[in-house]
Design a protein around this motif. Structure first.
Motif: not given
Length: 328
Positions: A200-220
């Motif tokens: 939702g763009g509530q901040f500029e940067l996040l740090s989080v462990n990689t996961s299949p779900a996260l990678m889907q958002h990156v690929k999209a």
């Protein structure tokens, strides 16, 4: 032909002495004579639990005994590690955990165990890379542009982590110190809401462990992978540099997981466990499972694992003290 009774008695005493000396060695080689328990410091159903159960399955055959998984979650892994520290040092109870209860928690408050005295590292199992991702709130196309924005307007770049004193928070503090920038820390209590707010763009940067779900958002294209905390670039993101490559080696941290035992377990038992864990990690299906969940198998000697833990603990102690970080 008969022998004098004195010689017979001497022979019998010598034989008994040899038997007594051999008994401890025989007891060690007999391990394990009953099921081995792996205490997992996290809830059932997560990636760490799945990896521990996979290892348990792979160890059962070579050890010749069932290897049972027991979940002892809570307090960022310290409850599970405390259970390992208090277990009998006989090799029948070990733990699976990230190293954070040994390298972060001790510098944030009093613990019921002493990592240096009560826990023996057995084997490194995997590391979970930490992705630094930009959101729609930032126009930065790479990590250099993000740092430039933070320098131009101190505090304008909001960095979300999974909480105060988390690994992401430690990375943030290292970058602030090394790169001479100022971020606004946005601590969360878990990953779910953090990802929702990132989308939702509530901040500029996040740090989080990689996961299949996260990678889907990156690929999209919903999140932009800017850098990764890892020893090497990820196969899934070959164009994304590590923080080490970008000139920030102190911040190039990752979540490392391993097997631990209570202090005092006989060395032959520790050596056997280390060898069998390394064999399991070399199997294609185990490596495939880890890589498929965006983790990287490690392995190696117990001594190297212990040195890694000691170095990271000292590094964290310095930055925690300098930044005045307090636990949640």
């Amino acid at each position: 032909m008969t022998f004098p009774s004195t010689l017979s008695r001497r022979g019998m005493l010598a034989a008994l002495s040899l038997a007594a000396l051999a008994a401890p060695a025989a007891a060690q080689t007999a391990w394990p004579a009953k099921p081995v328990r792996i205490i997992v410091a996290y809830p059932a159903g997560g990636v760490s639990d799945a990896v521990a159960r996979l290892l348990a399955d792979k160890l059962t055959g070579p050890l010749g005994q069932p290897v049972i998984v027991e979940n002892r979650a809570g307090a960022s892994g310290t409850i599970g590690i405390d259970a390992v520290a208090k277990a009998a040092p006989d090799g029948y109870t070990v733990g699976f955990s990230a190293i954070s209860p040994l390298v972060l928690s001790p510098h944030l408050g009093k613990l019921p165990y002493d990592p240096a005295k009560d826990i023996a590292p057995v084997a490194s199992v995997m590391y979970s890379p930490v992705l630094l991702a930009g959101t729609s709130a930032s126009d930065a196309k790479n990590f250099g542009e993000l740092l430039a924005a933070a320098r131009a307007r101190p505090g304008s770049v909001r960095w979300a982590t999974s909480g105060s004193a988390s690994l992401g928070h430690i990375m943030l503090e290292h970058l602030q110190s090394g790169a001479k920038v100022q971020f606004t820390h946005v601590p969360y209590k878990g990953g779910g809401q953090q990802i929702t707010d990132a989308l939702g763009g509530q901040f500029e940067l996040l740090s989080v462990n990689t996961s299949p779900a996260l990678m889907q958002h990156v690929k999209a294209g919903k999140l932009r992978a800017l850098a990764v905390g890892a020893p090497a670039r990820l196969e899934a993101l070959p164009d994304v540099p590590t923080l080490g490559e970008l000139g920030h080696p102190a911040a190039n941290l990752t979540s490392v997981f391993g097997i631990f035992a209570p202090a005092g377990v006989p060395q032959p038992v520790l050596d056997r466990l280390n060898a069998e864990i390394n064999k399991a990690l070399a199997q294609p299906d185990v490596r495939g499972k880890l890589v498929g969940s965006d983790n990287v198998p490690t392995g190696g000697s117990a001594a190297d694992f212990a040195r890694q833990i000691a170095a990271e603990s000292a590094n964290n102690a310095r930055i925690i003290k300098a930044a005045g970080i307090k636990a949640n």
